[in-house]
Design a protein around this motif. Structure first.
Motif, PDB file in Angstrom:
ATOM      1  N   ILE A  13     -10.316   8.940   0.300  1.00 58.78           N
ATOM      2  CA  ILE A  13      -9.830  10.207   0.864  1.00 58.78           C
ATOM      3  C   ILE A  13      -8.416  10.024   1.431  1.00 58.78           C
ATOM      4  N   GLN A  14      -8.159   8.870   2.043  1.00 63.16           N
ATOM      5  CA  GLN A  14      -6.809   8.593   2.542  1.00 63.16           C
ATOM      6  C   GLN A  14      -5.790   8.686   1.402  1.00 63.16           C
ATOM      7  N   LEU A  15      -6.145   8.182   0.236  1.00 66.51           N
ATOM      8  CA  LEU A  15      -5.223   8.191  -0.903  1.00 66.51           C
ATOM      9  C   LEU A  15      -5.018   9.601  -1.454  1.00 66.51           C
ATOM     10  N   TRP A  16      -6.069  10.431  -1.439  1.00 69.79           N
ATOM     11  CA  TRP A  16      -5.896  11.821  -1.868  1.00 69.79           C
ATOM     12  C   TRP A  16      -5.029  12.599  -0.875  1.00 69.79           C
ATOM     13  N   LEU A  17      -5.160  12.240   0.390  1.00 69.24           N
ATOM     14  CA  LEU A  17      -4.415  12.945   1.439  1.00 69.24           C
ATOM     15  C   LEU A  17      -2.952  12.509   1.504  1.00 69.24           C
ATOM     16  N   ALA A  18      -2.681  11.273   1.103  1.00 74.59           N
ATOM     17  CA  ALA A  18      -1.356  10.671   1.289  1.00 74.59           C
ATOM     18  C   ALA A  18      -0.193  11.517   0.765  1.00 74.59           C
ATOM     19  N   PRO A  19      -0.250  12.091  -0.448  1.00 79.05           N
ATOM     20  CA  PRO A  19       0.904  12.857  -0.949  1.00 79.05           C
ATOM     21  C   PRO A  19       1.232  14.094  -0.115  1.00 79.05           C
ATOM     22  N   LEU A  20       0.297  14.534   0.716  1.00 80.22           N
ATOM     23  CA  LEU A  20       0.518  15.732   1.525  1.00 80.22           C
ATOM     24  C   LEU A  20       1.155  15.413   2.878  1.00 80.22           C
ATOM     25  N   LEU A  21       1.370  14.112   3.167  1.00 85.14           N
ATOM     26  CA  LEU A  21       1.834  13.693   4.485  1.00 85.14           C
ATOM     27  C   LEU A  21       3.323  13.339   4.460  1.00 85.14           C
ATOM     28  N   PRO A  22       3.978  13.405   5.633  1.00 86.50           N
ATOM     29  CA  PRO A  22       5.365  12.919   5.719  1.00 86.50           C
ATOM     30  C   PRO A  22       5.426  11.442   5.335  1.00 86.50           C
ATOM     31  N   SER A  23       6.569  10.998   4.852  1.00 87.96           N
ATOM     32  CA  SER A  23       6.683   9.652   4.281  1.00 87.96           C
ATOM     33  C   SER A  23       6.318   8.554   5.276  1.00 87.96           C
ATOM     34  N   ASP A  24       6.721   8.688   6.547  1.00 87.83           N
ATOM     35  CA  ASP A  24       6.417   7.634   7.531  1.00 87.83           C
ATOM     36  C   ASP A  24       4.908   7.511   7.753  1.00 87.83           C
ATOM     37  N   GLU A  25       4.255   8.660   7.933  1.00 89.19           N
ATOM     38  CA  GLU A  25       2.806   8.639   8.157  1.00 89.19           C
ATOM     39  C   GLU A  25       2.087   8.154   6.905  1.00 89.19           C
ATOM     40  N   ARG A  26       2.589   8.574   5.724  1.00 87.01           N
ATOM     41  CA  ARG A  26       1.985   8.137   4.472  1.00 87.01           C
ATOM     42  C   ARG A  26       2.042   6.623   4.352  1.00 87.01           C
ATOM     43  N   ARG A  27       3.189   6.048   4.694  1.00 86.24           N
ATOM     44  CA  ARG A  27       3.371   4.608   4.564  1.00 86.24           C
ATOM     45  C   ARG A  27       2.365   3.852   5.443  1.00 86.24           C
ATOM     46  N   LYS A  28       2.178   4.322   6.688  1.00 82.71           N
ATOM     47  CA  LYS A  28       1.249   3.656   7.609  1.00 82.71           C
ATOM     48  C   LYS A  28      -0.191   3.700   7.064  1.00 82.71           C
ATOM     49  N   ARG A  29      -0.542   4.839   6.538  1.00 84.54           N
ATOM     50  CA  ARG A  29      -1.913   4.991   6.032  1.00 84.54           C
ATOM     51  C   ARG A  29      -2.131   4.128   4.785  1.00 84.54           C
ATOM     52  N   LEU A  30      -1.135   4.080   3.935  1.00 81.80           N
ATOM     53  CA  LEU A  30      -1.255   3.259   2.737  1.00 81.80           C
ATOM     54  C   LEU A  30      -1.382   1.782   3.085  1.00 81.80           C
ATOM     55  N   GLU A  31      -0.686   1.347   4.124  1.00 81.94           N
ATOM     56  CA  GLU A  31      -0.786  -0.053   4.553  1.00 81.94           C
ATOM     57  C   GLU A  31      -2.206  -0.375   5.020  1.00 81.94           C
ATOM     58  N   ALA A  32      -2.816   0.582   5.776  1.00 79.88           N
ATOM     59  CA  ALA A  32      -4.185   0.356   6.260  1.00 79.88           C
ATOM     60  C   ALA A  32      -5.173   0.283   5.097  1.00 79.88           C
ATOM     61  N   VAL A  33      -5.020   1.187   4.142  1.00 78.85           N
ATOM     62  CA  VAL A  33      -5.923   1.197   2.993  1.00 78.85           C
ATOM     63  C   VAL A  33      -5.697  -0.047   2.127  1.00 78.85           C
ATOM     64  N   LYS A  34      -4.438  -0.469   2.002  1.00 80.39           N
ATOM     65  CA  LYS A  34      -4.117  -1.638   1.187  1.00 80.39           C
ATOM     66  C   LYS A  34      -4.765  -2.896   1.758  1.00 80.39           C
ATOM     67  N   ALA A  35      -4.737  -3.031   3.071  1.00 77.89           N
ATOM     68  CA  ALA A  35      -5.370  -4.196   3.708  1.00 77.89           C
ATOM     69  C   ALA A  35      -6.873  -4.215   3.417  1.00 77.89           C
ATOM     70  N   PHE A  36      -7.494  -3.044   3.513  1.00 73.46           N
ATOM     71  CA  PHE A  36      -8.925  -2.936   3.228  1.00 73.46           C
ATOM     72  C   PHE A  36      -9.209  -3.260   1.755  1.00 73.46           C
ATOM     73  N   ALA A  37      -8.396  -2.723   0.840  1.00 69.32           N
ATOM     74  CA  ALA A  37      -8.611  -2.913  -0.597  1.00 69.32           C
ATOM     75  C   ALA A  37      -8.410  -4.371  -0.999  1.00 69.32           C
ATOM     76  N   GLU A  38      -7.392  -5.011  -0.449  1.00 72.73           N
ATOM     77  CA  GLU A  38      -7.130  -6.419  -0.785  1.00 72.73           C
ATOM     78  C   GLU A  38      -8.237  -7.319  -0.270  1.00 72.73           C
ATOM     79  N   ALA A  39      -8.756  -7.022   0.935  1.00 72.13           N
ATOM     80  CA  ALA A  39      -9.821  -7.852   1.505  1.00 72.13           C
ATOM     81  C   ALA A  39     -11.088  -7.798   0.657  1.00 72.13           C
ATOM     82  N   GLY A  40     -11.337  -6.639   0.033  1.00 69.61           N
ATOM     83  CA  GLY A  40     -12.558  -6.488  -0.758  1.00 69.61           C
ATOM     84  C   GLY A  40     -12.344  -6.614  -2.247  1.00 69.61           C
TER      85      GLY A  40
END
Length: 708
Positions: A665-692
């Motif tokens: 859901i974070q990834l679907w929401l990301a394009p609708l967010l300002p670039s700074d907020e999008r970047r922070k959210r993508l970093e959080a999701v990336k950490a989760f995705a890489e760990a698993g």
């Protein structure tokens, strides 16, 4: 007793002169799955006709309710149907749930539902039903007020035209417009020769107020006081037996011979206290009569009568009848304070309620059984109670009850019972996101339990790690260990085949989370091959595998996705698996959104699935379908509305702890967010995705990182 009014009403259809013809017409159109559910509720309703197809599915209230719905719809096609409930305030919650379900259906125009109720208690199931139906515009309430002076005058005119005015004034003053009391007053006047033949009235006697007590209780007491000894004995036993009673059972409880019982019944009938029904069945004229008789009986004698009624039922019923009457016998022994004698019947009644998926009633019966059950005999009751809690969604109570069962088994060091309780508790922990506790129990059973329980232990361990989402490799290892153990067993055994399908399904989910679509698709195809011919629980995995295969074929841009989604939908409808429909409508909606680019059709699928998910309280599906509604709004170019749907779904996913869903859901929401907020959210999701090792999420992140 769950569904008792429905069962009694449906049984009465057999008394129709043309029932055989009506049944034959319905049987020609009603699918086997619905006949099986009806027979589950009312054995014998289908006559001698054999019902084809698997009949070993787990009890499910939604499937049972839909079976009654489909049956009544066909019955109403034959003729208009009126379904009448008297004294709705006494109905069990399962019966009220079914009533609410049917009244809300759109295709019940030829059926009228009518109910009377004495009053609605605050916080009761009946109150919630009334509020729900009123909110949906499905309820007309008629409040029955007391009789007006004009209405009482009409009654007086019909009885004594010559003295209508004084008689009406007297009736109104003494009854205050209460119809039952008014009837008792007229009966009182008739019995005391104040109201004479031909409509004449002794006005002087009428005006003498001491002759006519104002309390209806005193009026009824005066009638009871005139009864013979044998009539009073029969009445006391009948009060214990209930509003409707069998004369043979009551006579046995009252220790009366057949002739004496018939004479006593005639006396009670002539006194207007009871009314005859079919055969030897009778009923009280009014519940107030029972209340007065109960007060006059006294508590000690009343308890004794309850015990005698229970013993009379035990002595007069066949084994099959004892099973059907278990709840009633248990209730009588409980009223008699004979808890140990009540316990086995309450346990039987609980199992009957569970077979009808009437989980709240099952819980009540199992709780009723526990005080009279001692020692190791408590274990099966606790396990059954825990399973009923689990099925009803009371997860914390289920886990606590299974723990109590485990502690009891530990006292005698019964390893088999300890394993059963531990594994059941582990299953209860999974939907609560208590993964570490589930894993600890699974580890104990695997390391110290019986070898036959290792499969389930490994499965729970792997599933917990998969749901937790942090250690997918380790999750796969445990599921593969369970798979290897299954391979050592008989491959034709139905239970083993279902276990294999269940394990493969979870392995497919892990492969999908890792982004390995080839492995996921292969796993789901294997599940279909194993589960679809198995029936029973295999039908559920067959349906789910078709759904998941369709979804992942869609991700692979394979046009055959639609075909498998439709097969899954057909299977769900064939087997009555309503709880799976939200998944299938979600998948069909996504196919419409991506392959057909039909946002209107997609929205209709998502909305239908969301309504079902909310009806069945499926939090994970509510999240997924709400997020999909957001994707439809993205397609339509309505960014703010899309953001609202996705944000709501995201918040619920965080609360529920469904981490992979949260990340998507974070990834679907990301394009609708300002670039700074999008970047922070993508970093959080990336950490989760890489760990698993979730490569599918990582691919999406890589594309989103290119956005300006």
């Amino acid at each position: 007793i769950p569904y008792l009014p429905w069962r009694d009403g449906l049984r009465n259809l057999s008394t129709l002169s043309d029932w055989a013809q009506i049944r034959q017409t319905i049987q020609a159109s009603l699918l086997p799955v619905w006949w099986r559910e009806l027979i589950r509720m009312v054995p014998g309703l289908a006559g001698q006709k054999a019902i084809s197809g698997p009949d070993d599915q787990e009890p499910d209230a939604a499937r049972l309710w839909e079976g009654v719905h489909q049956f009544l719809k066909l019955l109403a096609a034959n003729r208009p149907v009126l379904i009448f409930f008297d004294d709705l305030q006494w109905a069990d919650s399962a019966s009220l749930g079914l009533l609410g379900y049917l009244v809300r259906q759109e295709d019940m125009a030829n059926i009228c539902f009518l109910a009377t109720t004495r009053g609605i208690l605050s916080g009761s199931v009946e109150e919630r039903l009334v509020q729900t139906l009123d909110r949906h515009g499905r309820l007309i309430q008629v409040h029955l007020d007391r009789l007006s002076k004009a209405e009482v005058s009409v009654i007086a005119q019909g009885i004594t035209p010559a003295y209508a005015y004084p008689f009406a004034e007297w009736l109104q003053r003494n009854s205050e417009g209460n119809p039952f009391i008014l009837n008792e007053l007229i009966r009182h006047l008739d019995r005391n020769n104040i109201l004479k033949p031909g409509g004449q009235i002794d006005l002087s006697a009428l005006s003498a107020s001491p002759l006519v007590p104002k309390s209806v209780f005193l009026l009824i007491q005066s009638r009871l006081g005139r009864l013979s000894d044998q009539a009073r004995r029969l009445l006391d036993a009948a009060v214990a037996a209930g509003r409707d009673f069998d004369l043979e059972v009551v006579a046995r409880a009252a220790a009366l011979s057949d002739d004496a019982a018939m004479d006593a019944a005639s006396e009670l009938e002539n006194a207007g206290l009871i009314q005859p029904g079919m055969g030897l069945l009778y009923s009280f004229d009014h519940s107030l009569t029972m209340e007065v008789a109960y007060q006059m009986t006294g508590e000690p004698r009343h308890r004794m009568m309850h015990r005698r009624v229970a013993e009379a039922l035990e002595a007069s019923l066949t084994q099959n009848q004892l099973e059907e009457m278990a709840a009633e016998i248990a209730a009588h022994f409980v009223e008699a304070n004979a808890l140990q004698r009540a316990a086995p019947y309450a346990f039987r009644a609980g199992k009957q309620a569970a077979r009808l998926a009437a989980w709240h009633e099952a819980i009540d019966f199992y709780q009723q059984a526990l005080p009279g059950t001692v020692g190791k005999d408590r274990f099966p009751v606790l396990i059954a109670l825990g399973q009923a809690y689990l099925a009803s969604g009371a997860l914390a109570q289920a886990a606590d009850t299974f723990r109590e069962a485990y502690d009891l088994a530990s006292l005698s060091n019964d390893r088999g019972d300890m394993d059963a309780a531990a594994l059941a508790q582990g299953q209860a922990f999974l939907p609560q996101s208590r993964y570490s506790e589930a894993i600890a129990l699974a580890r104990e059973v695997r390391d110290s339990g019986l070898p036959k329980n290792a499969i389930t232990a490994e499965f729970i361990w792997g599933t917990a790690l998969s749901l937790e989402g942090e250690h997918l490799d380790e999750a796969a290892e445990h599921l593969q260990a369970a798979q290897a153990l299954c391979c050592e067993l008989d491959s034709t055994d139905p239970i083993n085949r279902v276990n294999q399908a269940r394990i493969l399904f979870e392995l497919g989910g892990i492969a999908a989370q890792r982004g390995d679509l080839t492995a996921a698709l292969a796993a789901y195809r294997q599940v279909i091959e194993i589960a679809c011919p198995s029936g029973g629980e295999g039908a559920m995995y067959c349906t789910l595998a078709n759904n998941n295969l369709a979804y992942h074929l869609l991700l692979n841009n394979d046009p055959s996705a639609q075909q498998y989604a439709e097969i899954g939908l057909s299977k769900a409808q064939e087997y009555g698996l309503f709880e799976l429909l939200p998944y299938l409508y979600s998948t069909l909606g996504e196919i419409a959104l991506v392959q057909a680019e039909d946002d209107q059709k997609a929205a209709a699928y998502f909305q239908h699935g969301l309504e079902l998910a909310e009806r069945f309280d499926m939090e994970e599906r509510i999240i997924g379908l709400t997020a999909n509604m957001g994707r439809v709004e993205i397609k339509r170019g309505r960014a703010e509305l899309a953001k609202n749907h996705l944000t709501f779904a995201l918040q619920k996913a965080e609360l529920l702890g469904t981490r992979h869903q949260w990340a998507q859901i974070q990834l679907w929401l990301a394009p609708l967010l300002p670039s700074d907020e999008r970047r922070k959210r993508l970093e959080a999701v990336k950490a989760f995705a890489e760990a698993g090792g979730r490569n599918g999420l990582l691919d999406q992140i890589q594309q989103l990182e290119r956005l300006p």
